[in-house]
Design a protein around this motif. Structure first.
Motif, PDB file in Angstrom:
ATOM      1  N   ILE A  60      32.476  69.151  76.101  1.00 21.66           N
ATOM      2  CA  ILE A  60      32.987  70.643  75.623  1.00 21.66           C
ATOM      3  C   ILE A  60      34.012  70.239  74.400  1.00 21.66           C
ATOM      4  O   ILE A  60      35.069  69.788  74.722  1.00 21.66           O
ATOM      5  CB  ILE A  60      33.633  71.379  76.691  1.00 21.66           C
ATOM      6  CG1 ILE A  60      33.145  71.178  78.120  1.00 21.66           C
ATOM      7  CG2 ILE A  60      34.141  72.796  76.350  1.00 21.66           C
ATOM      8  CD1 ILE A  60      33.684  71.971  79.169  1.00 21.66           C
ATOM      9  N   SER A  67      43.187  73.645  76.480  1.00 21.28           N
ATOM     10  CA  SER A  67      41.957  73.949  76.858  1.00 21.28           C
ATOM     11  C   SER A  67      41.250  72.558  77.399  1.00 21.28           C
ATOM     12  O   SER A  67      40.452  72.532  78.174  1.00 21.28           O
ATOM     13  CB  SER A  67      41.311  74.774  76.000  1.00 21.28           C
ATOM     14  OG  SER A  67      41.758  75.995  76.249  1.00 21.28           O
ATOM     15  N   THR A  70      42.636  71.653  80.615  1.00 26.39           N
ATOM     16  CA  THR A  70      42.291  72.668  81.900  1.00 26.39           C
ATOM     17  C   THR A  70      40.961  72.476  81.884  1.00 26.39           C
ATOM     18  O   THR A  70      40.493  72.409  83.330  1.00 26.39           O
ATOM     19  CB  THR A  70      42.543  73.835  81.188  1.00 26.39           C
ATOM     20  OG1 THR A  70      43.978  74.269  80.733  1.00 26.39           O
ATOM     21  CG2 THR A  70      42.129  75.139  81.997  1.00 26.39           C
ATOM     22  N   ALA A  71      40.032  72.335  81.012  1.00 28.84           N
ATOM     23  CA  ALA A  71      38.492  72.189  81.436  1.00 28.84           C
ATOM     24  C   ALA A  71      38.268  71.071  82.327  1.00 28.84           C
ATOM     25  O   ALA A  71      37.488  71.097  83.158  1.00 28.84           O
ATOM     26  CB  ALA A  71      37.636  72.187  79.975  1.00 28.84           C
ATOM     27  N   LEU A  73      40.232  69.519  84.407  1.00 23.50           N
ATOM     28  CA  LEU A  73      40.902  69.828  85.472  1.00 23.50           C
ATOM     29  C   LEU A  73      40.145  70.615  86.318  1.00 23.50           C
ATOM     30  O   LEU A  73      39.788  70.331  87.514  1.00 23.50           O
ATOM     31  CB  LEU A  73      42.157  70.473  85.217  1.00 23.50           C
ATOM     32  CG  LEU A  73      42.969  71.310  86.424  1.00 23.50           C
ATOM     33  CD1 LEU A  73      43.085  70.411  87.829  1.00 23.50           C
ATOM     34  CD2 LEU A  73      44.279  71.804  85.835  1.00 23.50           C
ATOM     35  N   ALA A  74      39.533  71.800  85.750  1.00 27.42           N
ATOM     36  CA  ALA A  74      38.527  72.745  86.506  1.00 27.42           C
ATOM     37  C   ALA A  74      37.263  72.099  86.647  1.00 27.42           C
ATOM     38  O   ALA A  74      36.745  72.079  87.936  1.00 27.42           O
ATOM     39  CB  ALA A  74      38.531  73.987  85.743  1.00 27.42           C
ATOM     40  N   ALA A  75      36.825  71.278  85.970  1.00 28.19           N
ATOM     41  CA  ALA A  75      35.437  70.601  86.198  1.00 28.19           C
ATOM     42  C   ALA A  75      35.673  69.262  87.298  1.00 28.19           C
ATOM     43  O   ALA A  75      34.751  69.394  88.293  1.00 28.19           O
ATOM     44  CB  ALA A  75      35.208  69.738  85.006  1.00 28.19           C
TER      45      ALA A  75
END
Lengths: 411, 320
Positions: A60, A67, A70-71, A73-75
């Motif tokens: 990404i 971001s 964040t991305a 972390l969320a993944a």
């Protein structure tokens, strides 16, 4: 059981390229990153791997470091292996999410190319960017050269994702001195790295219904992550992070050892990397690439009969207090070298940590602090010789005249 | 375009509540109603993510949760990046044969603070990259979670604690940011507005947003009795009035094509049905000061901007 050392190929890689190559081999599922000098080569090389079909990673290309983390972390919370890279202003922009990542116990791995913080804007090395993040609940490993960069990134996935640890891990390499310097790096075959990192293991946790479920966002076993958590539980969750950090010391050593069995390469015990310290009377302590220059100085002093040694801290979080105390037990005068400064404080952050660790040491060594190399200011052998000269003086006089000093700067 | 999903109220009643009873939203909470309606549009497994805000706070408090679906909150300004990360993880799991489901929908929820203001960068980035998720903006037109401070979504003239109805300055001076148009300009496959007063329209639009491939943006008006200063029984009535006055028209943009939705189309066809905004304003304490003689011109300003934006919308929908 002793494992045979794997056949390794020598490649010419800069530190940044070594990071990208290690990530390529480590079966990483999601990489989200934003370019910042001098980390850019990591992102560029990895983009090439993606666009040439050499990895099946989802890459990404985010619009900011905030971001990016964040991305990841969320993944990571969704159950996959993640990686990002940054440094300086980029790491500072991530600051908020660094805490959220460790608090969510998301084992994200990040490479930090250590670069000075603005202002004035400067793209060269010092450790201010990662030093301010030492309290963010991330494991921190500082490396000395490109080879160690490669080795440490691979180890970092094992450390972070260990179900007993689950702490995000950052690997720090010095801007330009490591990131852009081409070195001979021995790389493992892909299959050996894959086997070493394995697939990510997801531990079971109790969900809100008291059921044991995998600790990830899974429609079959719903969990709520990142809830509001006030004075009745927050403290316990923070205490658990500290417990994990304490367990990490042993785990870092163990994984470093296991990796050493395969590669034949070891960096001290994985936490600290001592050099000619066995009978040393005086020693300097530093992080990162400076250790390379300092070793040469130690060799020169040794040739003249000076009992000099060097201690490089590889792990800064968790801080290897016991190992530091033990390895310095016979050293009488110590110079702590800080490549960052805490303005208004009594010395730099490494100095604080080392000096207070040694407060209880039976030998009660003399300790002096040198803040050096801010904004990429060179640290040549001559300046390191000056430090050891001062240590010899301290050894003789048993007195530290000026405990906090700046070196290599116009004053 | 996919065939439209048809449903009855009985179908909806039979669907499980994904946001369960027992959450701690205020009486009359618009966002709570909106969430319930959104989740009724579920077509399969969902992973939800929430920006910091009222609904994050009221739906969780460790060790309790109102969520019966996987849900994550990380921070205020980054919910679209959460969605991006989740979507990327699901994609790679599918590629590697590790996903148990054919497809998992991702929904990102955020208030107006997390969307118009602090979260706009992450949202714009995620939309440009085209991640496949539905972004739901529940717009209660101020930072309600922190105590009713103005946002980019607060309407002109409204009282908030940072745009107070002072003796000199009567509430917020600036106008509501046209966030939906900003998202249309991202050229994403689906953008729509919705109101809980028109629940069938809202649920249909949610389903469309889930069904399209790529980023979908749903802007839902969500009245807040605490922040708007009205009686808790009036939430749906005010949402309805917002549509009837064209303060909040209902429309959608599919692949760049604008279309008015039925409740607003009726007004376009029969303009006499368009109510004056005074009817919408008078029931709300946040606009009370505008009815003082010295500030009545602000109501005219508000009417003008509403009319101007309505005419612009009609043009875009080919109904001028």
């Amino acid at each position: 059981m002793k494992m045979a050392i794997a056949k390794q190929e020598v490649r010419a890689l800069s530190g940044d390229e070594a990071v990208a190559y290690a990530v390529k081999q480590s079966d990483v599922d999601v990489v989200a990153a934003y370019p910042i000098t001098p980390q850019t080569i990591i992102v560029e090389r990895f983009s090439e791997y993606v666009h040439n079909g050499e990895v099946d990673t989802e890459f990404i290309c985010v619009e900011s470091e905030h971001s990016a983390l964040t991305a990841c972390l969320a993944a990571s919370a969704t159950g996959v292996r993640t990686f990002t890279a940054s440094g300086s202003a980029g790491l500072a922009l991530m600051h908020e999410i660094l805490y959220v990542t460790s608090g969510c116990r998301a084992p994200v791995v990040m490479a930090i190319v250590n670069r000075a913080l603005s202002a004035p804007i400067n793209i060269h090395c010092d450790h201010a960017d990662s030093m301010v993040e030492r309290d963010a609940g991330w494991i921190q490993i500082y490396v000395e050269n490109s080879q160690e960069t490669y080795d440490s990134v691979i180890q970092a996935f094992r450390i972070a994702e260990d179900p007993d640890i689950l702490l995000p891990t950052m690997v720090m390499l010095d801007a330009f001195v490591i990131s852009h310097t081409l070195e001979s790096v021995k790389v493992l075959p892909d299959d050996i790295v894959r086997k070493f990192v394995g697939t990510r293991q997801i531990p079971l946790v109790k969900n809100h219904e008291g059921k044991l479920v995998p600790f990830k966002l899974d429609p079959e076993n719903p969990v709520t992550m990142g809830p509001l958590d006030l004075y009745d539980y927050y403290f316990e969750h923070k205490r658990q992070q500290e417990d994990a950090m304490q367990r990490a010391s042993q785990k870092i050593k163990q994984i470093h050892d296991e990796y050493g069995e395969i590669t034949g390469r070891r960096y001290g015990n994985g936490l600290i990397n001592p050099y000619r310290l066995e009978d040393a009377e005086i020693a300097a302590i530093c992080l990162g690439s400076t250790a390379g220059t300092a070793k040469t100085v130690v060799d020169q002093l040794r040739a003249k009969g000076v009992k000099a040694g060097l201690l490089r801290l590889r792990a800064y979080r968790p801080f290897p207090a016991q190992d530091v105390t033990k390895v310095l037990e016979n050293v009488k005068a110590i110079a702590v070298m800080d490549r960052s400064h805490s303005f208004g404080a009594y010395g730099g952050p490494v100095f604080h940590e080392v000096r207070h660790t040694l407060y209880d040491a039976a030998t009660h060594p003399q300790i002096v602090n040198y803040v050096y190399g801010l904004g990429g200011r060179d640290m040549p052998q001559t300046l390191i010789h000056e430090i050891y000269k001062e240590l010899q003086k301290i050894l003789e006089t048993k007195r530290v005249k000026k405990p906090v000093r700046f070196i290599g700067v116009r004053e | 375009m996919m065939s439209e999903w048809k449903f009855t109220i009985k179908d909806l009643a039979e669907k499980p509540e994904l946001l369960m009873a027992g959450h701690r939203a205020c009486a009359g909470c618009g966002p709570a109603v909106v969430y319930r309606q959104i989740l009724k549009a579920a077509r399969g497994p969902i992973i939800a993510t929430n920006a910091t805000g009222c609904m994050e706070v009221v739906s969780t408090i460790y060790p309790y949760t109102a969520w019966s679906i996987p849900w994550i909150h990380t921070a205020f300004e980054n919910v679209a990046a959460n969605a991006a990360g989740i979507e990327a993880a699901l994609k790679v799991m599918k590629k590697k044969g590790k996903l148990k489901h054919d497809h998992v929908d991702v929904i990102a929820f955020a208030g107006d603070g997390g969307t118009y203001d602090i979260g706009l960068q992450a949202l714009s980035g995620a939309a440009e990259r085209g991640h496949d998720f539905l972004y739901v903006l529940y717009d209660n037109e101020a930072y309600m979670n922190t105590g009713i401070q103005r946002s980019g979504g607060t309407p002109h003239g409204a009282w908030t604690t940072t745009s107070p109805a002072g003796r000199v300055i009567p509430g917020k001076l600036r106008y509501k940011k046209p966030i939906t148009e900003i998202m249309v300009a991202h050229d994403i496959p689906y953008v729509a507005t919705a109101s809980p007063s028109h629940w069938k329209d809202l649920i249909k639009k949610t389903r469309k947003g889930l069904e399209v491939e790529g980023t979908a943006f749903l802007h839902v008006l969500a009245p807040c009795p605490r922040g708007w200063r009205y009686d808790t029984s009036k939430t749906i009535e005010l949402a309805h009035l917002a549509v009837q006055t064209c303060v909040f028209p209902l429309w959608e943009v599919v692949d760049g094509e604008y279309a008015l939705s039925a409740p607003s189309k009726v007004i376009a066809l029969r303009p006499e049905r368009k109510k004056p905004i005074r009817e919408y304003l008078k029931g709300q304490g946040r606009f009370r000061h505008l009815f003082k003689p010295e500030f009545e011109s602000v109501i005219d300003d508000l009417q003008n901007i509403v009319d101007k934006r309505w005419r612009r919308l009609l043009k875009k929908c080919g109904m001028d």
